[in-house]
Design a protein around this motif. Structure first.
Motif, short mmCIF file in Angstrom:
data_model
loop_
_atom_site.label_atom_id
_atom_site.label_comp_id
_atom_site.label_asym_id
_atom_site.label_seq_id
_atom_site.Cartn_x
_atom_site.Cartn_y
_atom_site.Cartn_z
N ALA A 181 0.88 -1.17 0.00
CA ALA A 181 0.00 0.00 0.00
C ALA A 181 0.91 1.22 0.00
CB ALA A 181 -0.91 -0.02 1.22
N ALA A 182 1.31 1.63 -1.18
CA ALA A 182 2.33 2.66 -1.37
C ALA A 182 1.73 4.06 -1.39
CB ALA A 182 3.07 2.39 -2.68
N ASN A 183 2.62 5.05 -1.44
CA ASN A 183 2.17 6.41 -1.72
C ASN A 183 2.60 6.76 -3.14
OD1 ASN A 183 4.89 7.55 -1.67
ND2 ASN A 183 4.78 7.37 0.56
N THR A 184 2.14 7.87 -3.66
CA THR A 184 2.38 8.19 -5.07
C THR A 184 3.86 8.39 -5.40
OG1 THR A 184 1.95 10.53 -4.62
CG2 THR A 184 0.09 9.21 -5.43
N SER A 185 4.68 8.73 -4.43
CA SER A 185 6.11 8.95 -4.69
C SER A 185 6.89 7.64 -4.84
CB SER A 185 6.75 9.77 -3.58
OG SER A 185 6.96 8.97 -2.42
N LEU A 186 6.33 6.54 -4.30
CA LEU A 186 6.97 5.22 -4.29
C LEU A 186 8.24 5.17 -3.45
CD1 LEU A 186 6.62 4.22 -8.06
CD2 LEU A 186 5.22 3.42 -6.14
N LEU A 187 8.47 6.17 -2.62
CA LEU A 187 9.73 6.24 -1.87
C LEU A 187 9.63 5.75 -0.43
CD1 LEU A 187 11.16 9.61 -3.23
CD2 LEU A 187 11.53 7.27 -4.05
N GLY A 188 8.60 5.01 -0.12
CA GLY A 188 8.44 4.52 1.24
C GLY A 188 7.69 5.52 2.08
N GLY A 189 7.28 5.08 3.23
CA GLY A 189 6.51 5.94 4.13
C GLY A 189 6.28 5.22 5.42
N GLY A 190 5.09 5.37 5.97
CA GLY A 190 4.74 4.70 7.21
C GLY A 190 3.96 3.44 6.96
N GLY A 191 3.46 2.84 8.02
CA GLY A 191 2.59 1.67 7.92
C GLY A 191 3.18 0.53 7.11
N VAL A 192 2.34 -0.09 6.29
CA VAL A 192 2.74 -1.22 5.45
C VAL A 192 3.89 -0.82 4.53
CG1 VAL A 192 1.97 -2.74 3.57
CG2 VAL A 192 0.47 -2.32 5.50
N ASP A 193 3.78 0.35 3.93
CA ASP A 193 4.79 0.84 2.99
C ASP A 193 6.17 0.88 3.64
OD1 ASP A 193 5.80 1.92 0.61
OD2 ASP A 193 5.07 3.93 1.02
N GLY A 194 6.25 1.49 4.80
CA GLY A 194 7.53 1.57 5.51
C GLY A 194 8.06 0.21 5.91
N ALA A 195 7.16 -0.65 6.39
CA ALA A 195 7.57 -2.00 6.81
C ALA A 195 8.14 -2.80 5.64
CB ALA A 195 6.39 -2.74 7.44
N ILE A 196 7.50 -2.72 4.49
CA ILE A 196 7.98 -3.47 3.31
C ILE A 196 9.32 -2.93 2.85
CG2 ILE A 196 7.52 -3.88 0.85
CD1 ILE A 196 4.56 -4.31 1.68
N HIS A 197 9.46 -1.62 2.81
CA HIS A 197 10.75 -1.03 2.40
C HIS A 197 11.86 -1.39 3.38
CE1 HIS A 197 10.29 1.53 -1.21
NE2 HIS A 197 9.00 1.51 -0.88
N ARG A 198 11.57 -1.36 4.68
CA ARG A 198 12.60 -1.71 5.67
C ARG A 198 13.00 -3.18 5.56
NH1 ARG A 198 9.41 1.65 8.67
NH2 ARG A 198 8.27 -0.06 9.65
N ALA A 199 12.01 -4.05 5.47
CA ALA A 199 12.30 -5.49 5.42
C ALA A 199 12.91 -5.92 4.09
CB ALA A 199 11.02 -6.29 5.69
N GLY A 200 12.52 -5.27 3.01
CA GLY A 200 13.00 -5.66 1.69
C GLY A 200 14.36 -5.08 1.33
N GLY A 201 14.72 -3.99 1.98
CA GLY A 201 16.02 -3.38 1.75
C GLY A 201 16.05 -2.42 0.57
N LYS A 202 17.26 -1.94 0.29
CA LYS A 202 17.44 -0.85 -0.68
C LYS A 202 17.12 -1.24 -2.11
CE LYS A 202 22.33 -1.76 -1.30
NZ LYS A 202 23.69 -1.33 -1.10
#
Length: 181
Positions: free
Chosen positions: A28-49
């Protein structure tokens, strides 16, 4: 809780979506695709750079991801092969076509996953967190969209999961999916 539509198993589980054992995890991303809070932040943190790098390439190529649309990247360090990023609508009391936009999230994500022959996919509860979409209505839209897609398309899907992070969403999804049986 699990039901079957055609040859596809649809299940509701309570878990951290970053732990899903599926071919694809939906973000559940935001329009920038650059990560954020909630699910978006969790996926970016766990998935890495690796996920962020691919999202930046998509953003540079097309300027982000509009509400209701979907894009696909690697899953980085996650167990999945892919992450499909979709941007849900912010709830505006139903005054901005939010229901249609949420349906678009599911339909476009399923269509993109099908193009990649994905057999199993895990969805979060799109737009029900910080975007404040009413949880019961969001569950109804999510489940009816899946059913419509499966019944109307030949697909590669074998298993589709709704991964609920909290008890409230889990109970709503279980009750909603039981209504289909």
């Amino acid at each position: 809780m699990e039901i079957r539509v055609k040859s596809v198993y649809i299940e509701v589980i309570k878990e951290d979506i970053t732990k899903a054992k599926t071919d694809c995890i939906v973000n559940a991303a935001n329009t920038s695709l650059l990560g954020g809070g909630g699910v978006d932040g969790a996926i970016h943190r766990a998935g890495g750079k690796e996920i962020l790098i691919e999202c930046m390439k998509i953003r540079d190529r097309q300027g982000g991801c509009p509400v209701g649309e979907a894009v696909i990247t690697t899953a980085g360090k996650l167990d999945a092969k892919f992450v499909i990023h979709t941007v849900g609508p912010v709830w505006n009391n139903g005054k901005s076509n939010e229901e249609e936009k949420l349906k678009d999230c599911y339909m476009n994500t399923l269509d993109l996953a099908n193009q990649y022959n994905i057999e199993s996919i895990a969805f979060p509860n799109i737009s029900t967190g910080i975007y404040k979409f009413p949880k019961k209505r969001a569950a109804e839209i999510a489940i009816s969209s899946l059913r419509e897609f499966i019944e109307g398309n030949n697909s590669s899907f074998k298993r589709i999961q709704f991964v609920c992070f909290d008890d409230e969403n889990y109970q709503i999804y279980v009750k909603t999916i039981k209504g289909l049986v």
